[in-house]
Scaffold this motif. Structure first.
Motif, PDB file in Angstrom:
ATOM      1  N   THR A 189       0.811  -1.228   0.000  1.00 44.66           N
ATOM      2  CA  THR A 189       0.000   0.000   0.000  1.00 44.66           C
ATOM      3  C   THR A 189       0.841   1.273   0.000  1.00 44.66           C
ATOM      4  O   THR A 189       0.274   2.368   0.029  1.00 44.66           O
ATOM      5  N   TYR A 190       2.170   1.137  -0.070  1.00 42.88           N
ATOM      6  CA  TYR A 190       3.021   2.328  -0.088  1.00 42.88           C
ATOM      7  C   TYR A 190       2.718   3.142  -1.340  1.00 42.88           C
ATOM      8  O   TYR A 190       2.561   2.608  -2.431  1.00 42.88           O
ATOM      9  N   GLY A 191       2.616   4.455  -1.159  1.00 46.69           N
ATOM     10  CA  GLY A 191       2.378   5.335  -2.291  1.00 46.69           C
ATOM     11  C   GLY A 191       0.909   5.564  -2.585  1.00 46.69           C
ATOM     12  O   GLY A 191       0.582   6.269  -3.537  1.00 46.69           O
ATOM     13  N   LEU A 192       0.028   4.983  -1.763  1.00 42.97           N
ATOM     14  CA  LEU A 192      -1.404   5.200  -1.923  1.00 42.97           C
ATOM     15  C   LEU A 192      -1.916   6.044  -0.763  1.00 42.97           C
ATOM     16  O   LEU A 192      -1.565   5.798   0.390  1.00 42.97           O
TER      17      LEU A 192
ATOM     18  N   PRO B 213       1.700  11.392  -5.644  1.00 41.67           N
ATOM     19  CA  PRO B 213       2.677  11.741  -6.684  1.00 41.67           C
ATOM     20  C   PRO B 213       4.112  11.447  -6.237  1.00 41.67           C
ATOM     21  O   PRO B 213       4.465  11.641  -5.068  1.00 41.67           O
ATOM     22  N   SER B 214       4.919  10.967  -7.182  1.00 43.59           N
ATOM     23  CA  SER B 214       6.302  10.598  -6.856  1.00 43.59           C
ATOM     24  C   SER B 214       7.098  11.780  -6.312  1.00 43.59           C
ATOM     25  O   SER B 214       7.964  11.605  -5.454  1.00 43.59           O
ATOM     26  N   ALA B 215       6.809  12.994  -6.778  1.00 49.42           N
ATOM     27  CA  ALA B 215       7.530  14.167  -6.263  1.00 49.42           C
ATOM     28  C   ALA B 215       7.269  14.338  -4.765  1.00 49.42           C
ATOM     29  O   ALA B 215       8.175  14.699  -4.006  1.00 49.42           O
ATOM     30  N   ARG B 216       6.037  14.078  -4.339  1.00 53.58           N
ATOM     31  CA  ARG B 216       5.723  14.178  -2.904  1.00 53.58           C
ATOM     32  C   ARG B 216       6.460  13.092  -2.123  1.00 53.58           C
ATOM     33  O   ARG B 216       6.995  13.331  -1.046  1.00 53.58           O
TER      34      ARG B 216
ATOM     35  N   GLU C  29       9.238  11.654  -2.980  1.00 52.84           N
ATOM     36  CA  GLU C  29      10.667  11.986  -2.956  1.00 52.84           C
ATOM     37  C   GLU C  29      10.959  13.009  -1.868  1.00 52.84           C
ATOM     38  O   GLU C  29      11.957  12.920  -1.168  1.00 52.84           O
ATOM     39  N   ALA C  30      10.069  13.981  -1.721  1.00 55.55           N
ATOM     40  CA  ALA C  30      10.263  15.024  -0.716  1.00 55.55           C
ATOM     41  C   ALA C  30       9.949  14.509   0.684  1.00 55.55           C
ATOM     42  O   ALA C  30      10.589  14.919   1.659  1.00 55.55           O
ATOM     43  N   ARG C  31       8.970  13.614   0.777  1.00 45.73           N
ATOM     44  CA  ARG C  31       8.535  13.097   2.079  1.00 45.73           C
ATOM     45  C   ARG C  31       8.229  11.606   1.932  1.00 45.73           C
ATOM     46  O   ARG C  31       7.081  11.211   1.719  1.00 45.73           O
ATOM     47  N   PRO C  32       9.260  10.771   2.030  1.00 45.01           N
ATOM     48  CA  PRO C  32       9.086   9.339   1.782  1.00 45.01           C
ATOM     49  C   PRO C  32       8.050   8.651   2.673  1.00 45.01           C
ATOM     50  O   PRO C  32       7.486   7.640   2.293  1.00 45.01           O
ATOM     51  N   ALA C  33       7.793   9.192   3.842  1.00 44.94           N
ATOM     52  CA  ALA C  33       6.827   8.574   4.751  1.00 44.94           C
ATOM     53  C   ALA C  33       5.414   9.122   4.576  1.00 44.94           C
ATOM     54  O   ALA C  33       4.533   8.818   5.385  1.00 44.94           O
ATOM     55  N   ALA C  34       5.187   9.903   3.524  1.00 42.40           N
ATOM     56  CA  ALA C  34       3.863  10.503   3.318  1.00 42.40           C
ATOM     57  C   ALA C  34       2.788   9.428   3.284  1.00 42.40           C
ATOM     58  O   ALA C  34       2.927   8.401   2.629  1.00 42.40           O
TER      59      ALA C  34
END
Length: 56
Positions: A26-29, A38-41, A43-48
């Motif tokens: 579920t990472y990235g959802l 979004p990948s940019a988010r 990259e800026a905050r990997p734990a988002a």
């Protein structure tokens, strides 16, 4: 100095939770709406945990 230690522990906890999401797929959802973060988010905050629309 206690606040710095607490902040570091919180960051480690967030990263461990992110690794758990990687493990369960579920990472990235977004946890709110289920759309891809979004990948940019990430990259800026990997734990988002949420997309930008649902970030507080």
């Amino acid at each position: 100095m206690g606040a710095l230690v607490e902040d570091a522990r919180h960051q480690v906890s967030e990263l461990e939770a992110a690794l758990g999401r990687v493990a369960d797929g579920t990472y990235g959802l977004c946890e709110v709406c289920g759309t891809a973060i979004p990948s940019a988010r990430l990259e800026a905050r990997p734990a988002a945990r949420t997309c930008i629309a649902h970030a507080r």
